[in-house]
Design an enzyme around this catalytic site. Structure first.
Site, PDB file in Angstrom:
ATOM      1  N   TYR A   1      22.097  74.880   3.472  1.00  0.00           N
ATOM      2  CA  TYR A   1      23.279  74.137   3.902  1.00  0.00           C
ATOM      3  C   TYR A   1      24.547  74.815   3.399  1.00  0.00           C
ATOM      4  O   TYR A   1      24.530  75.572   2.430  1.00  0.00           O
ATOM      5  CB  TYR A   1      23.235  72.683   3.418  1.00  0.00           C
ATOM      6  N   CYS A   2      25.656  74.539   4.091  1.00  0.00           N
ATOM      7  CA  CYS A   2      26.969  75.036   3.689  1.00  0.00           C
ATOM      8  C   CYS A   2      28.014  74.031   4.179  1.00  0.00           C
ATOM      9  O   CYS A   2      27.667  72.960   4.666  1.00  0.00           O
ATOM     10  CB  CYS A   2      27.227  76.437   4.239  1.00  0.00           C
ATOM     11  N   THR A   3      29.283  74.356   4.064  1.00  0.00           N
ATOM     12  CA  THR A   3      30.349  73.388   4.327  1.00  0.00           C
ATOM     13  C   THR A   3      30.344  72.877   5.766  1.00  0.00           C
ATOM     14  O   THR A   3      30.237  71.680   6.015  1.00  0.00           O
ATOM     15  CB  THR A   3      31.720  74.005   4.002  1.00  0.00           C
TER      16      THR A   3
ATOM     17  N   ILE B   1      27.848  70.145   5.664  1.00  0.00           N
ATOM     18  CA  ILE B   1      28.050  68.991   4.789  1.00  0.00           C
ATOM     19  C   ILE B   1      29.043  68.007   5.394  1.00  0.00           C
ATOM     20  O   ILE B   1      28.883  66.786   5.272  1.00  0.00           O
ATOM     21  CB  ILE B   1      28.544  69.454   3.405  1.00  0.00           C
TER      22      ILE B   1
END
Length: 327
Positions: A183-185, A212
């Site tokens: 996952y990332c922003t 996210i």
């Protein structure tokens, strides 16, 4: 009641012809409507965060959706009281996401349009978080993780994204045979990194679709299992994600107390992002180390017009001096 400013986060991997000219034209349009923000344009696509009032952001979204290949580009929208940017930048880069592959050969880079991990909805990602047999890997930088992260996620010991491939290779035996979810922003880094994992031979790779920010807005999961705040690359610095049972996980760089306030180290040649209170920022001259506190270019000292006597006094209060490095 709706807030007056909208912040748009978006990306799209799509071939852009004459990307340098595209970037120049894009900047001209953004300035013509009064938009603020930061956009990267490359041959492989576009990645940006911009802000403006409702009318301005609507004009921008309509404009982008009119461009070839971008008709279905997904804008993630936040409402805020104030602008998230002070200026407008559109820059051309070789890549919108740089993986730092060791051969530095762009021809060997990952194309997410051809190879990427399976998309997971927020609910599917939450289920993965609760699955003991699934490895959840945070692909962001260390300072982003330290402010907030998913419960149980692995924190790679990296200062920036391009260090991640080597870190994974160094730890390959720990999770090569497991399901790996990343996952990332907002999703742009995971599109490429999950594809790299697939190319490396990982058999079951997933990614949080929309990142996210989408997880935090999902009406079903409501950001649950996220601890802390989300670091964002604009004037807001941090935003909320968990709307169920939020907690603070950030710790003050100097004393370890709970903290969610980021500053950059006063030494411009260090510039490390550190969490600290205003009180400790003043106490330690915004320097993350003794060397940074006494550096002749310390920005905190110049911004606050501190005399040498004042600097010496503050250093003495923490057991330091201008010419003695603590043991």
């Amino acid at each position: 009641m709706a807030k007056p400013i909208r912040v748009l986060l978006y990306y799209k991997y799509v071939p852009i012809e004459n990307a340098e000219q595209f970037a120049a034209d894009h900047l001209a349009f953004c300035k013509s409507i009064g938009l603020k923000g930061r956009i990267l344009v490359a041959d492989e696509g576009i990645n940006g965060t911009v802000s403006g009032d409702y009318e301005t952001t609507q004009k921008y979204m309509d404009y982008v959706h009119s461009l070839p290949g971008m008709e279905d580009l997904w804008f993630k929208i936040d409402e805020e009281e104030e602008q998230a940017f002070k200026k407008m930048f559109v820059r051309y880069k070789k890549e919108i996401v740089h993986l730092g592959l060791e051969d530095n050969n762009f021809d060997s880079d990952i194309n997410p349009l051809e190879t990427t991990g399976a998309y997971l909805s927020p609910k599917e990602f939450k289920d993965a978080l609760l699955d003991e047999d699934t490895v959840v890997l945070d692909t962001r930088n260390d300072y982003e993780y330290d402010l907030g992260h998913f419960r149980g996620a692995i924190r790679p010991d990296i200062r920036n994204f391009r260090e991640l491939p080597q870190w994974v290779r160094d730890h390959k035996e720990e999770f090569m045979d497991k399901r790996v979810v990343v996952y990332c922003t907002g999703g742009v880094r995971c599109e490429k990194f999950s594809g790299w994992l697939v190319r490396e031979g990982y058999k079951d790779v997933g990614q949080l679709h929309g990142g996210i920010v989408t997880y935090g807005k999902d009406p079903e999961v409501q950001g649950e299992l996220w601890d802390g705040k989300l670091y964002v690359f604009d004037e807001r610095i941090a935003v909320d994600v968990n709307h169920v049972d939020p907690i603070v996980v950030g710790k003050d760089w100097f004393d370890g107390t709970p903290c969610e306030r980021y500053v950059n180290c006063g030494n411009p040649f260090c510039n490390r992002r550190i969490l600290t209170s205003e009180e400790n920022e003043d106490k330690y001259l915004r320097g993350c180390s003794h060397e940074c506190r006494v550096h002749p270019r310390n920005r905190y000292v110049s911004e606050n017009d501190l005399s040498q006597e004042e600097v010496v006094s503050r250093l003495a209060a923490i057991g330091e001096s201008l010419d003695v490095t603590p043991a």
